[in-house]
Design an enzyme around this catalytic site. Structure first.
Site, PDB file in Angstrom:
ATOM      1  N   ASP A  72       8.026   6.524 -10.312  1.00 37.47           N
ATOM      2  CA  ASP A  72       9.357   6.545  -9.459  1.00 37.47           C
ATOM      3  C   ASP A  72       9.374   5.815  -8.549  1.00 37.47           C
ATOM      4  O   ASP A  72       8.372   5.837  -7.751  1.00 37.47           O
ATOM      5  CB  ASP A  72       9.558   8.226  -8.798  1.00 37.47           C
ATOM      6  CG  ASP A  72      10.885   8.433  -8.334  1.00 37.47           C
ATOM      7  OD1 ASP A  72      11.342   7.665  -7.440  1.00 37.47           O
ATOM      8  OD2 ASP A  72      11.703   9.229  -8.902  1.00 37.47           O
ATOM      9  N   ILE A  73      10.398   4.898  -8.138  1.00 32.50           N
ATOM     10  CA  ILE A  73      10.267   3.940  -6.893  1.00 32.50           C
ATOM     11  C   ILE A  73      10.374   4.531  -5.813  1.00 32.50           C
ATOM     12  O   ILE A  73      10.090   3.840  -4.785  1.00 32.50           O
ATOM     13  CB  ILE A  73      11.253   2.892  -7.361  1.00 32.50           C
ATOM     14  CG1 ILE A  73      12.706   3.535  -7.349  1.00 32.50           C
ATOM     15  CG2 ILE A  73      11.112   2.038  -8.566  1.00 32.50           C
ATOM     16  CD1 ILE A  73      13.944   2.557  -6.980  1.00 32.50           C
ATOM     17  N   HIS A 155      16.326  11.957 -17.894  1.00 35.31           N
ATOM     18  CA  HIS A 155      14.751  11.672 -17.458  1.00 35.31           C
ATOM     19  C   HIS A 155      14.211  13.050 -16.584  1.00 35.31           C
ATOM     20  O   HIS A 155      14.923  13.594 -16.200  1.00 35.31           O
ATOM     21  CB  HIS A 155      14.611  10.598 -16.423  1.00 35.31           C
ATOM     22  CG  HIS A 155      15.835  10.532 -15.291  1.00 35.31           C
ATOM     23  ND1 HIS A 155      17.015  10.512 -15.463  1.00 35.31           N
ATOM     24  CD2 HIS A 155      15.496  11.138 -14.063  1.00 35.31           C
ATOM     25  CE1 HIS A 155      17.739  10.843 -14.089  1.00 35.31           C
ATOM     26  NE2 HIS A 155      16.798  11.170 -13.304  1.00 35.31           N
ATOM     27  N   LEU A 156      13.031  13.134 -17.036  1.00 35.12           N
ATOM     28  CA  LEU A 156      12.237  14.261 -16.622  1.00 35.12           C
ATOM     29  C   LEU A 156      11.579  13.699 -15.726  1.00 35.12           C
ATOM     30  O   LEU A 156      10.710  12.635 -15.401  1.00 35.12           O
ATOM     31  CB  LEU A 156      11.306  14.985 -17.766  1.00 35.12           C
ATOM     32  CG  LEU A 156      10.377  15.937 -17.157  1.00 35.12           C
ATOM     33  CD1 LEU A 156      10.999  17.190 -17.030  1.00 35.12           C
ATOM     34  CD2 LEU A 156       9.357  16.038 -18.401  1.00 35.12           C
ATOM     35  N   HIS A 157      11.578  14.557 -14.419  1.00 35.71           N
ATOM     36  CA  HIS A 157      10.691  14.285 -13.171  1.00 35.71           C
ATOM     37  C   HIS A 157       9.472  15.243 -13.181  1.00 35.71           C
ATOM     38  O   HIS A 157       9.451  16.310 -13.611  1.00 35.71           O
ATOM     39  CB  HIS A 157      11.536  14.824 -11.736  1.00 35.71           C
ATOM     40  CG  HIS A 157      12.599  13.819 -11.462  1.00 35.71           C
ATOM     41  ND1 HIS A 157      12.440  12.790 -10.405  1.00 35.71           N
ATOM     42  CD2 HIS A 157      13.789  13.809 -11.643  1.00 35.71           C
ATOM     43  CE1 HIS A 157      13.823  12.304 -10.482  1.00 35.71           C
ATOM     44  NE2 HIS A 157      14.628  12.810 -11.190  1.00 35.71           N
TER      45      HIS A 157
END
Length: 183
Positions: A72-73, A155-157
């Site tokens: 993740d950015i 999207h899965l965190h």
């Protein structure tokens, strides 16, 4: 709005305002459109990342061809990764029963066209372990529920250690909240 989604939305071409007319969404063999599940959406930053068209984003090793994983950015934890289907699929609200294979088809071989949530979680756990994080009891995984996600690509965190989430991250990635569905 989650950190990586805000930054990716700001960097995405559609955020720049009106421009030349875009061609219609890519058609899928089943008659659907790329924006609604499957295919490729050139305006979607996660589609471009999945196809290695964003040189600033390094893909992490992933055992499945239909999934990619990257950092993740704007991480909410020391380990914060996103697991994303290569084919464009809307957010978690657009999933239907046929998008989530649950077992063997009777009498014939089942072809998994869509990624399964089980595979996404498996990739998340594997990436954590490859990055020397072994306490899988201190992990938070989940999806933002619309309208609380600005990137409309599933999207899965994957966040770890969950015990080290900061104040804002504890709110953004709150367990089974109205805006974040945990697995």
């Amino acid at each position: 709005m989650a950190g990586e989604e805000a930054a990716a939305a700001a960097a995405a071409p559609e955020a720049a305002g009106p421009g030349p007319a875009q061609p219609p969404a890519e058609a899928r063999p089943d008659g659907g459109e790329a924006g609604n599940g499957g295919g490729y959406d050139g305006k979607c930053v996660f589609c471009r990342i999945a196809r290695r068209e964003e040189p600033g984003t390094a893909l992490l090793p992933c055992e499945y061809e239909d999934l990619v994983c990257f950092r993740d950015i704007r991480p909410g934890a020391p380990h914060h990764y996103l697991v994303v289907p290569v084919e464009h699929m809307g957010n978690c609200k657009t999933l239907k029963k046929e998008h989530i294979p649950v077992g063997k088809a009777e009498g014939r071989k089942m072809k998994e066209k869509w990624c399964s949530m089980k595979k996404m979680v498996e990739v998340g756990k594997t990436v954590l372990q490859r990055n020397n994080f072994s306490d899988l009891n201190d992990v938070r995984m989940g999806f933002h529920w619309p309208p609380f996600c600005s990137i409309s690509h599933l999207h899965l965190h994957v966040l770890a250690p969950a015990s080290q989430l900061g104040f804002l991250s504890r709110l953004i990635y709150r367990i089974n909240s109205y805006w974040f569905i945990t697995l």
